[in-house]
Design an enzyme around this catalytic site. Structure first.
Site, PDB file in Angstrom:
ATOM      1  N   ARG A  89       0.822  -1.214   0.000  1.00  0.00           N
ATOM      2  CA  ARG A  89       0.000   0.000   0.000  1.00  0.00           C
ATOM      3  C   ARG A  89       0.853   1.260   0.000  1.00  0.00           C
ATOM      4  O   ARG A  89       0.396   2.325  -0.383  1.00  0.00           O
ATOM      5  CB  ARG A  89      -0.934   0.008   1.207  1.00  0.00           C
ATOM      6  CG  ARG A  89      -1.875  -1.179   1.301  1.00  0.00           C
ATOM      7  CD  ARG A  89      -2.669  -1.417   0.031  1.00  0.00           C
ATOM      8  NE  ARG A  89      -3.721  -2.385   0.252  1.00  0.00           N
ATOM      9  CZ  ARG A  89      -4.322  -3.081  -0.693  1.00  0.00           C
ATOM     10  NH1 ARG A  89      -3.955  -2.929  -1.962  1.00  0.00           N
ATOM     11  NH2 ARG A  89      -5.291  -3.932  -0.402  1.00  0.00           N
ATOM     12  N   ARG A 150       0.484 -14.164  -3.582  1.00  0.00           N
ATOM     13  CA  ARG A 150       0.364 -13.679  -2.204  1.00  0.00           C
ATOM     14  C   ARG A 150       0.545 -14.836  -1.213  1.00  0.00           C
ATOM     15  O   ARG A 150       0.652 -14.600  -0.014  1.00  0.00           O
ATOM     16  CB  ARG A 150      -0.997 -13.019  -2.005  1.00  0.00           C
ATOM     17  CG  ARG A 150      -1.224 -11.817  -2.915  1.00  0.00           C
ATOM     18  CD  ARG A 150      -2.671 -11.381  -2.912  1.00  0.00           C
ATOM     19  NE  ARG A 150      -3.058 -10.861  -1.614  1.00  0.00           N
ATOM     20  CZ  ARG A 150      -4.332 -10.723  -1.220  1.00  0.00           C
ATOM     21  NH1 ARG A 150      -5.323 -11.102  -2.027  1.00  0.00           N
ATOM     22  NH2 ARG A 150      -4.611 -10.234  -0.039  1.00  0.00           N
ATOM     23  N   LYS A 180      -4.117 -14.531   7.474  1.00  0.00           N
ATOM     24  CA  LYS A 180      -5.351 -14.531   6.678  1.00  0.00           C
ATOM     25  C   LYS A 180      -5.208 -15.551   5.541  1.00  0.00           C
ATOM     26  O   LYS A 180      -4.087 -15.971   5.236  1.00  0.00           O
ATOM     27  CB  LYS A 180      -5.624 -13.126   6.125  1.00  0.00           C
ATOM     28  CG  LYS A 180      -4.539 -12.565   5.187  1.00  0.00           C
ATOM     29  CD  LYS A 180      -4.813 -11.131   4.817  1.00  0.00           C
ATOM     30  CE  LYS A 180      -3.786 -10.619   3.806  1.00  0.00           C
ATOM     31  NZ  LYS A 180      -3.953  -9.186   3.507  1.00  0.00           N
ATOM     32  N   HIS A 193     -13.876 -10.737  -3.484  1.00  0.00           N
ATOM     33  CA  HIS A 193     -14.211  -9.342  -3.739  1.00  0.00           C
ATOM     34  C   HIS A 193     -15.440  -9.244  -4.636  1.00  0.00           C
ATOM     35  O   HIS A 193     -16.193  -8.268  -4.560  1.00  0.00           O
ATOM     36  CB  HIS A 193     -13.042  -8.609  -4.413  1.00  0.00           C
ATOM     37  CG  HIS A 193     -11.868  -8.387  -3.515  1.00  0.00           C
ATOM     38  ND1 HIS A 193     -10.872  -9.322  -3.353  1.00  0.00           N
ATOM     39  CD2 HIS A 193     -11.527  -7.337  -2.721  1.00  0.00           C
ATOM     40  CE1 HIS A 193      -9.961  -8.852  -2.513  1.00  0.00           C
ATOM     41  NE2 HIS A 193     -10.338  -7.663  -2.113  1.00  0.00           N
ATOM     42  N   ASP A 266     -12.561  -9.937   7.046  1.00  0.00           N
ATOM     43  CA  ASP A 266     -12.192  -9.276   5.812  1.00  0.00           C
ATOM     44  C   ASP A 266     -13.264  -8.204   5.565  1.00  0.00           C
ATOM     45  O   ASP A 266     -14.295  -8.175   6.241  1.00  0.00           O
ATOM     46  CB  ASP A 266     -12.126 -10.290   4.664  1.00  0.00           C
ATOM     47  CG  ASP A 266     -11.139  -9.890   3.576  1.00  0.00           C
ATOM     48  OD1 ASP A 266     -10.779  -8.698   3.508  1.00  0.00           O
ATOM     49  OD2 ASP A 266     -10.726 -10.757   2.781  1.00  0.00           O
TER      50      ASP A 266
END
Length: 549
Positions: A89, A150, A180, A193, A266
């Protein structure tokens, strides 16, 4: 400073502590300030939209913490998804640590620990006290559209070893590590998502594979666990995603695995929850299931809806206040470990550590990276490059021109961010004195882009085709086939994200390398392998075909 005891908090303050929200902008928005001031918001999540460089991040964290202390006296958890590699980020002024699968390709536990410790130290210097990392998902499904690189790899042993090493690194740096996505998002063909994925396997398989790394992390004492918006019918026969299932959160995680730390959801705005259950009902069901911290990352109206729904659920008797108290006690205990130091001496230095104070007040534009941390990142990248097919055609001939085809992300998502990469594979090959023409295409190249690249390729004898998630891009596959059909060209392929691209490319791509990310150090390492300065030392840590369990 120690956070207030739970006895000093009223119901709405306690509910506020159980909510973590995001906002837009690089300064506190009016809405987020109101949530902190009036609703006693307990947590903030940062995205790329909030951060430019370390000094700005530190100043932002300090101002948010000051506001929280002035209105309620309880410090904030300030969280981020700083996984390394393709999910960073903030990438300016920090060490560009490679991602999980690059680390998996090295197999180096100590490097995973050191990398997490570096990232944790840098986060702490920016006033961030919680990282939503590492991923303990086992990516044994090449068609997984959201986890991929990831993950540390495709087996429980690799993910458990490297993931728990990362947990130790973060927590020793004073950052709350968050594993996670429990109980595991690795073997799904959908992205939560946008959809509601399912992991259909029997419980025996879940125990042996998906759950094993989480069990290790729980035994280690990880600070937090993030739930997955995924269906696990072997554990929850009702059609409830893990985030909303008491059988998964309270039964499996709390009782069977013995975990008593913080459970965070989440984001409830993901379609798996928002479209199937709604934000209000999703928030209430998550807390009923055993979640302590509810994540609503984006829209103020949805954040307020979640908070109001939880207050109403307690006032109506649907949720007992004693249930709320257990969550708030866990959150206050976590804050006493990781948030208090960040606000000590708030009257004089809003963010306590000298590094943050310097970043916030004296060194705009300064980098937190050190020579040692940069070398660590570069060494991991060098050791991660993996030869998946061929070898005889390397190194490239420096006497002949090279066409490098570079796909760039032009439409972003939360896990595919639009980043203008300057230090590409072509850039580094040129630095090594190759004559390079680099042609940029989209990740979903148009017919016109493909035709243009093929026309350029007719004039050269060496082509480096960099792919980016080609498994999900028919245009990249078509281009690879067209380039492979050219009679005189040597074609080298290199995956700049998922190594699974090799499974959809033609056999005529005789040489294929995996770099796991398109970050500068990964591309520099790739160029050095292409030039013969380095050998490809990495070992592919994930299967190229879906596991049968």
């Amino acid at each position: 400073m120690v956070p207030k005891g739970i006895g000093e908090l009223k119901l709405r303050q306690k509910i506020g502590q159980m909510l973590m929200c995001g906002f837009h902008g690089t300064e506190p928005s009016e809405n987020i300030e109101r949530l902190i001031r009036e609703q006693h918001l307990g947590g903030i999540i940062y995205f790329r939209r909030n951060l430019t460089e370390p000094a700005q991040a530190a100043k932002l964290s300090a101002s948010l913490q000051q506001l929280a202390l002035a209105h309620g006296g309880v410090p904030l958890l300030i969280a981020i998804d700083q996984e390394g590699g393709m999910v960073m980020r903030i990438d300016q002024g920090v060490t560009p640590i490679p991602g999980s699968m690059a680390l998996g390709a090295t197999g180096d536990v100590e490097a995973a620990y050191e990398a997490a410790k570096v990232m944790g130290s840098e986060l702490k210097a920016m006033g961030i006290n919680m990282n939503f990392a590492p991923c303990l998902d086992i990516n044994n499904n090449p068609l997984n559209p959201v986890i991929g690189v990831r993950s540390y790899g495709g087996d429980a042993e690799t993910v458990g070893r490297l993931g728990t090493a990362a947990v130790r690194g973060y927590q020793e740096a004073g950052i709350a590590a968050t594993v996670k996505h429990f109980p595991g998002h690795g073997d799904t063909g959908d992205d939560s998502h946008t959809a509601l994925p399912v992991v259909p396997h029997l419980r025996e398989r879940l125990d042996r594979l998906e759950l094993a790394p989480f069990r290790q992390a729980a035994e280690l004492g990880v600070d937090a666990v993030m739930s997955a918006h995924v269906l696990f019918p072997a554990v929850e026969p009702e059609r409830l995603p893990a985030t909303l299932s008491s059988r998964v959160i309270d039964g499996l995680l709390r009782q069977e695995l013995g975990y008593d730390g913080v459970v965070v959801t989440d984001c409830l705005e993901m379609n798996a929850i928002a479209e199937h259950y709604g934000i209000a009902e999703g928030a209430v069901m998550a807390v009923e299931a055993g979640a302590d911290l509810v994540l609503v990352s984006h829209r103020i109206e949805r954040q307020q809806t979640a908070l109001d729904a939880l207050v109403q659920a307690v006032e109506s008797g649907r949720i007992r206040e004693e249930r709320i108290d257990r969550s708030v006690e866990r959150l206050l205990a976590l804050k006493s470990r990781v948030a208090s130091a960040a606000v000590a001496g708030a009257d004089h230095a809003p963010v306590a550590s000298a590094a943050v104070a310097g970043a916030a007040h004296h060194a705009p534009g300064a980098s937190l990276a050190t020579e040692a941390s940069q070398r660590l990142a570069e060494r991991i990248a060098e050791r991660s490059v993996t030869l998946l097919r061929g070898e005889a055609g390397l190194p490239l001939d420096p006497a002949k021109p090279v066409l490098v085809v570079w796909p760039e992300v032009r439409v972003g998502t939360e896990v595919d961010e639009v980043l203008a990469r300057r230090e590409t594979a072509g850039y580094w090959l040129a630095k090594l004195n190759y004559r390079v023409r680099e042609e940029r295409i989209g990740v979903q190249p148009t017919a016109e882009e493909q035709a243009h690249v093929v026309e350029l390729a007719r004039e050269v004898e060496q082509i480096v085709l960099v792919t980016y998630n080609a498994s999900f891009s028919p245009g990249q596959v078509e281009l690879a086939k067209a380039l492979a059909a050219l009679p005189k060209a040597k074609l080298v392929g290199a995956a700049a994200r998922n190594p699974f691209d090799i499974s959809v490319l033609p056999d005529e791509v005789k040489i294929y390398l995996a770099c796991y990310e398109n970050t500068p150090f990964a591309m520099k390492a790739l160029a050095r392998v292409l030039a013969g300065e380095l050998s490809a030392q990495g070992k592919l840590p994930a299967p190229l075909e879906a596991s049968e369990g």
